[in-house]
Design an enzyme around this catalytic site. Structure first.
Site, short mmCIF file in Angstrom:
data_model
loop_
_atom_site.label_atom_id
_atom_site.label_comp_id
_atom_site.label_asym_id
_atom_site.label_seq_id
_atom_site.Cartn_x
_atom_site.Cartn_y
_atom_site.Cartn_z
CB CYS A 1 -26.58 4.19 -22.14
SG CYS A 1 -26.36 4.71 -20.43
NE ARG B 215 -23.87 3.24 -15.42
CZ ARG B 215 -23.55 3.15 -14.13
NH1 ARG B 215 -22.58 2.33 -13.75
NH2 ARG B 215 -24.19 3.86 -13.22
CG LEU B 216 -22.54 9.40 -20.30
CD1 LEU B 216 -21.03 9.55 -20.31
CD2 LEU B 216 -23.18 10.39 -21.26
CG ASN C 282 -30.01 5.91 -24.70
OD1 ASN C 282 -30.22 6.31 -25.83
ND2 ASN C 282 -29.33 6.62 -23.83
CD GLU D 253 -29.91 9.99 -16.90
OE1 GLU D 253 -30.34 9.61 -15.79
OE2 GLU D 253 -28.75 9.79 -17.28
CG ASP E 244 -31.93 6.83 -14.21
OD1 ASP E 244 -30.71 6.68 -14.03
OD2 ASP E 244 -32.42 7.14 -15.31
CB VAL F 143 -20.60 26.76 -30.74
CG1 VAL F 143 -22.07 26.65 -31.16
CG2 VAL F 143 -19.68 26.44 -31.91
N GLY G 158 -31.84 24.69 -24.35
CA GLY G 158 -33.10 25.40 -24.58
C GLY G 158 -33.93 24.82 -25.69
#
Length: 685
Positions: free
Chosen positions: A61, A134-135, A167, A169, A195, A385, A463
């Site tokens: 977000c 918002r995502l 923004n 999680e 959340d 990639v 990672g």
């Protein structure tokens, strides 16, 4: 008392901008990028908004917030602040335009709210405004989960009104709310499954500092709180302990020349939404693990002993032991925590040992989760990639094969050529918001990677962060003592929010994609940093001969055995040399890029670099070119960037190393391995 309004806008990508790949790559250069982007989103029609609502479910977000300074400025009447002037109108046009600049961070919807808040002894109120894109990953179809949240609470007999834009999680959101209910007798129900909503609940009960410290996750948020009885107002902003999510703030520009600019505060997830709204030299990034209030300024709330205490050495205490099983179990927990999602997700597989470890632990957990859901198993999307036959691409293929191949993994490779790289530089700098050369180089392949992944998923695990915990960079071979190594790990960990995580956030969010970093789980980090640093020391001969004892041997040995499904990481991957993000994708493209951009800077310009750019002066033509572009997009904000001391990560260490220069790794042949076609077989000891 409060007067407010709320406008929800769902931007139609189908009508306004075409394909997702097209808008994600968008960055205009004929005019200022932010201004041109705003123009593209002026006055979307109702039809366009409805089309988006119906068609955008494919698509963390972004936030913009502003508030009058009622704490240090005692102006009579309202100041002329563009983001706040239309607070009482049905449509706050400037707020909507500014928020839409961050469309790429949250293309699932945009909500803008503004009004007045509080009332001091003179009867004056503060104007406020919040915009949020918002995502949707958790509770994606619930429009009540859209921010900014405007929630009313009664706490200890006091009525409070909370405005929240966030923004990130919050992985422990259910536990945070449960603790409020079970320990504090909290009786306010949640209105959504978001959340981030729990931030408002906890803030209302315990205040800002306690809330920031309570959260487990990646986050950046702004809260405005009004106490209805007293009329007092609180403003609070915070950023997660590691700096995974960004947040900037500055002083609002006052358009009235008779008044100064210390009349309001403006916040944003990215610099581009601040341009034109803030006094440039007032802009600051909220550092990792810090919160801000107008009364206290910036305050550090994340102070673990391992990071802050110079004499931290628990390994010297009798009975202190961290077992391999403890570490493996802690990492499994960190990954499982980051599987929290109500949408499809995947992982980045670079071909290095870090992402190979993530995939090796993740895949059995993913299979288990899918089995519990029932139905047909769907291979997990995986993305790599690189150039053809590059170290990363060939290593990633080896990992996929060992993990069971296409039956379990949907592996997609984004090949690129040196020729297509150069045209991407302006877009990269516009979205990266930096002029740090090493960081820009590493961002280019990440752009291609995120662009490809965003076509299939909304979230990926990566990672990132293992090198800062396990001494993963090649220059660690020159560390002269375990404590020197430990201190260097602390130094580069402290830069993550400015460098590695800055790149991870900007390149993924440029395409509406969220990246999660299990290695940087705070509990896992605490455990690893309590291990005797002797176990992380690097043997220079082992680096040279590709043997045990090389960089990250501790991590490699931890995950040398089979995973829960009996699969192992191929030895050529497990023991391959550490490759920086811009190196493993192809061993020669960086030098091609450097020659190209250097040709665009004259000797005369280079000779005048110190005069033109007195702060963090460019040392090479490549650096000058990047700096010139940055200044075009973000004038006066060069002080916000925190580059590596000496021009690169290795140059700031307490010891000298000949592995790197400002231009990168000296000997890229160290990156070759036996999975590449035509390469000699590496040692697999």
């Amino acid at each position: 008392m409060i007067f407010g309004k709320q406008i929800t806008t769902a931007l139609s990508f189908l009508s306004l901008t075409g394909s997702i790949s097209g808008i994600a790559a968008f960055a205009p250069f004929s005019t200022h990028p932010a201004k041109h982007l705003v123009n593209r989103f002026e006055n979307p029609t109702s039809k366009q908004r409805n089309e988006y609502d119906e068609a955008s479910h494919r698509l963390m977000c972004g936030l913009v917030a502003a508030i009058d300074d009622i704490w240090t400025s005692k102006s009579v009447g309202f100041d002329n602040i563009s983001l706040l002037n239309d607070h009482d109108k049905e449509k706050n046009q400037v707020l909507e335009e500014s928020t839409s600049i961050l469309y790429h961070r949250g293309p699932d919807g945009m909500t803008c709210s503004s009004g007045t808040i509080g009332q001091d002894e003179t009867g004056s109120k503060a104007r406020w405004a919040m915009g949020h894109t918002r995502l949707a990953i958790v509770d994606p179809n619930n429009r009540k989960a859209d921010m900014p949240f405007q929630l009313d609470f009664t706490v200890d007999g006091q009525k409070k009104k909370i405005k929240l834009a966030a923004n990130g999680e919050i992985y422990n959101h259910e536990q945070v709310y449960a603790d409020l209910v079970n320990k504090d007798g909290w009786d306010h129900e949640r209105i959504s499954g978001s959340d981030c909503e729990v931030i408002a609940h906890h803030f209302a009960k315990h205040g800002g500092p306690a809330t920031a410290a309570k959260l487990d996750g990646m986050f950046a948020f702004v809260v405005f709180e009004e106490n209805v009885e007293t009329g007092t107002v609180k403003a609070f902003a915070a950023r997660d302990p590691v700096g995974i999510k960004p947040l900037y703030f500055g002083r609002a520009i006052n358009a009235d020349p008779e008044k100064n600019d210390a009349s309001g505060f403006v916040f944003s997830s990215e610099l581009k939404a601040l341009v034109g709204h803030v006094v440039p030299d007032s802009v600051k990034a909220i550092p990792s693990g810090h919160y801000w209030t107008p009364e206290e300024g910036l305050v550090c709330f994340y102070n673990p002993d391992w990071l802050r205490k110079d004499d931290y050495a628990p390994w010297e205490e009798e009975g202190h032991e961290v077992t391999d099983d403890e570490i493996r179990e802690a990492f499994k927990k960190a990954i499982k925590k980051r599987m929290m999602a109500d949408v499809d997700y995947g992982f980045f597989l670079s071909g290095g040992v870090d992402s190979a470890v993530v995939s090796n632990v993740l895949l059995p957990l993913y299979k288990e989760a899918k089995l519990a859901e029932g139905g047909e198993y769907k291979p997990i999307p995986t993305f790599t990639v690189g150039m053809e036959n590059s170290p990363d691409v060939m290593a990633a293929k080896g990992v996929v094969k060992e993990l069971g191949g296409s039956k379990y993994i949907d592996h997609k490779i984004r090949n690129f050529t040196p020729e297509e790289v150069f045209d991407m530089i302006p877009k990269i700098i516009y979205h990266m918001e930096t002029y740090e050369a090493e960081l820009i180089r590493s961002s280019i392949p990440n752009w291609f990677l995120a662009e490809a992944a965003a076509k299939d998923v909304k979230m990926v695990l990566t990672g990132e962060g293992a090198d800062e915990l396990f001494a993963g960079y090649l220059y660690f071979k020159d560390a002269d003592s375990p404590m020197a190594l430990q201190n260097e790990l602390k130094r580069i960990y402290g830069m993550l929010g400015n460098i590695n995580l800055h790149r991870t956030d900007r390149m993924t969010m440029a395409h509406g994609l969220e990246a999660r970093v299990p290695f940087l789980d705070t509990e896992f980090t605490k455990l690893i940093m309590s291990v005797n640093p002797k176990k992380k020391m690097v043997d220079a001969e082992a680096v040279k001969n590709n043997e045990r004892g090389r960089e990250k041997t501790m991590l490699r040995e931890l995950f040398e055995g089979p995973n829960a499904d009996g699969h192992i990481i191929p030895k050529p991957v497990l023991w391959r040399a550490k490759a920086m993000q811009c190196e493993g994708v192809g061993e020669d493209w960086v030098s091609i890029l450097q020659r190209k951009v250097s040709s665009l800077v004259t000797d005369e310009e280079m000779n005048g670099a110190a005069e033109k750019f007195p702060l963090n002066t460019p040392h090479t033509k490549e650096e000058y070119y990047y700096r010139r572009l940055f200044e075009e997009y973000f004038p006066g904000m060069d002080h916000v960037i925190v580059p590596w001391e000496g021009g690169g990560r290795a140059m700031g260490a307490s010891w000298k190393s000949d592995m790197y220069t400002r231009e990168g790794l000296k000997n890229v042949n160290l990156l070759s391995h036996s999975l590449q076609e035509g390469k000699a077989k590496v040692m697999e000891k």
